[in-house]
Scaffold this active site. Structure first.
Site, PDB file in Angstrom:
ATOM      1  CG  HIS A 176      -1.683  -1.247   1.423  1.00 36.99           C
ATOM      2  ND1 HIS A 176      -2.888  -1.537   0.828  1.00 36.99           N
ATOM      3  CD2 HIS A 176      -1.349  -2.351   2.142  1.00 36.99           C
ATOM      4  CE1 HIS A 176      -3.269  -2.752   1.190  1.00 36.99           C
ATOM      5  NE2 HIS A 176      -2.354  -3.277   1.986  1.00 36.99           N
ATOM      6  CD  GLU A 193       8.232  11.372 -16.633  1.00 32.91           C
ATOM      7  OE1 GLU A 193       8.379  11.862 -15.518  1.00 32.91           O
ATOM      8  OE2 GLU A 193       8.221  12.052 -17.683  1.00 32.91           O
ATOM      9  CB  SER A 248      12.714  21.695 -16.714  1.00 30.94           C
ATOM     10  OG  SER A 248      11.986  22.891 -16.872  1.00 30.94           O
ATOM     11  CE  LYS A 275      11.025  19.173 -13.228  1.00 30.38           C
ATOM     12  NZ  LYS A 275       9.671  18.952 -12.843  1.00 30.38           N
TER      13      LYS A 275
END
Ligand code: ARG
Length: 485
Positions: free
Chosen positions: A166, A300, A287, A293
């Site tokens: 969880h 992804e 970025s 970043k």
């Protein structure tokens, strides 16, 4: 060139004889598959050569005709590979384009190559030949990724981290144990792909348009020549079956799902909040606006492309549902989805195989996170070993956890004397049960995270991987020898 005139008067379509009017150019474009099925050219030519040799052996065409056809096909192959071939949409698909060019080169005798054959069994053959080869490429990629996981697992055998259920801290584990879980998923994926390949590797030629060839074709001979261990058993099934395409899409969807989960874990663990790993710069992007970043774009996209592959599986199944027996043009829709699935899954396993070895594990952070309350179960087990029923032990430790939370301390911070107030069974040595390394050592059962067991699992996996790679090489070699034309 010499024969071009003959063809034009015969119509450019092999099926032109029955038609009064020329094809509508929009309809031609709409139905053409040559834009994508050109990818099958090599398999198509190999299949035709094997078919033609068989026609000679069976006395259906003469040896001289066979020689002309085979030579012509070899020339066409050379033209395609040399980039000199024109893939005109007017020729509909790769099968017709190759046959058309063959007839242009050697004259009407080229038309004999299609004796006793239909495009329906021809396309089934081509796709099967294509796919059995591609499955090997995917399998080599999954094996490379397994090797990468194994190497990281071996290198980081001492690294401890929390396991989660969880997404809440569960129990301490070895980082290697986690990596080996993915090794197991890929082992099943490889089994599935091998199993799928067995059903791909069946020779359909001879089924003709569906009812079976009217000529005494030697199907077993063609199968032998092309390296197929089996032939299809029913001609109707042979031309309408795309189960093997669905199976491959499913096996690929499963591979992608596994890699998507791995990618997601790595994305999460590379965040400031977790900080268990550092992703390799060459696999990340920055970025355009925020200088700090470092984005996990490769991972992804692994996750994102999984959706695309699922889509192909559902697409294939949907094309097939409700198709009347046997061949219908709908079946042409198998190809783009199949080709894209092959491309995506191959690229994904290989990029992950390149990325995984370069991940840096931030050992300190991971070990620290494994502290806290993740050894609460071990304290309960300690009580169980002193005769307290597990349910009661669970309750007692639960109360200890509650009071730690109230005080803002961890289990380890609680003095031994205070522990004893919760149960007289909690002795001086109780806190040893809370130590992460002891927790790991206790899990000394097959499949457990005790260091000795993980070490054992790695050794077994190394042996398995060697055997698996050898099996791939053997099977690949037997395909190879059938691939000369
Ligand atoms: N391009 C077709 C396909 O991919 C080849 C088979 C065509 N057969 C036919 N009867 N129209 O399925």
């Amino acid at each position: 060139m010499l024969y071009r005139r003959v063809l034009v008067t015969m119509s450019t379509k092999p099926w032109g004889g029955r038609f009064r009017d020329e094809a509508d150019s929009g309809a031609e474009q709409y139905t053409a598959s040559i834009g994508f099925d050109r990818r099958l050219y090599r398999d198509d030519i190999r299949g035709s050569v094997a078919h033609c040799r068989m026609l000679v052996r069976q006395g259906i065409i003469t040896a001289h005709e066979g020689d002309l056809i085979e030579q012509g096909l070899t020339d066409v192959l050379r033209e395609i590979e040399g980039g000199e071939f024109s893939f005109s949409p007017a020729l509909e698909d790769i099968h017709m384009a190759i046959e058309h060019r063959l007839i242009e080169k050697i004259g009407p005798v080229g038309g004999k190559v299609h004796t006793g054959r239909s495009r329906n069994d021809q396309v089934a053959l081509d796709v099967r030949m294509f796919l059995r080869r591609e499955i090997f490429d995917v399998l080599n990629g999954t094996a490379a990724l397994q090797r990468a996981l194994l190497e990281q697992a071996r290198r980081n055998l001492h690294v401890v981290m929390p396991s989660y259920t969880h997404l809440q801290h569960a129990q301490p584990i070895l980082f290697s144990h986690y990596l080996m879980a993915y090794f197991e998923m890929l082992r099943r994926d490889a089994e599935r792909l091998m199993e799928c390949r067995r059903r791909v590797n069946v020779m359909p030629l001879g089924a003709g348009a569906g009812a079976g060839s009217g000529f005494p074709v030697d199907r077993e001979g063609v199968a032998r020549e092309l390296g197929f261990p089996r032939i299809t058993r029913n001609s109707l099934d042979a031309v309408s079956d795309r189960d093997f395409v669905c199976e491959f899409c499913f096996a690929s969807a499963m591979v992608m799902m596994h890699l998507s989960r791995l990618a997601h874990d790595f994305i999460l663990w590379s965040t400031e909040e977790f900080g268990f790993i550092e992703l390799p710069d060459p696999f990340c992007t920055g970025s355009s606006m925020m200088p700090q970043k470092k984005n996990a774009d490769v991972l992804e996209l692994v996750r994102g492309r999984t959706g695309r592959v699922y889509g192909h599986l559902v697409g294939q199944l949907t094309v097939l549902k409700g198709l009347p027996m046997t061949y219908n043009r709908d079946l042409q829709e198998d190809k783009e989805a199949l080709f894209d699935t092959v491309d995506v899954v191959k690229a994904t396993v290989w990029i992950m195989a390149a990325l995984v070895p370069k991940i840096v594990i931030l050992e300190e952070r991971a070990r620290r996170a494994a502290g806290g309350f993740s050894t609460a179960t071990d304290l309960a087990d300690y009580l169980v070993e002193r005769g307290i029923p597990f349910r009661e032990a669970h309750e007692i430790v639960g109360r200890i956890v509650r009071s730690c939370l109230d005080e803002g301390i961890t289990l380890m911070d609680m003095p031994t004397q205070r522990l004893a107030q919760f149960s007289e069974q909690l002795g001086m040595d109780a806190k040893r049960a809370l130590e992460v390394d002891n927790s790991l050592k206790r899990r000394d059962i097959p499949g457990g995270t005790a260091p000795s067991r993980v070490q054992e699992a790695i050794t077994e996996a190394e042996r398995y991987l060697e055997e698996h790679l050898q099996a791939l090489r053997d099977a690949g070699a037997s395909d190879e020898c059938s691939q000369r034309i």
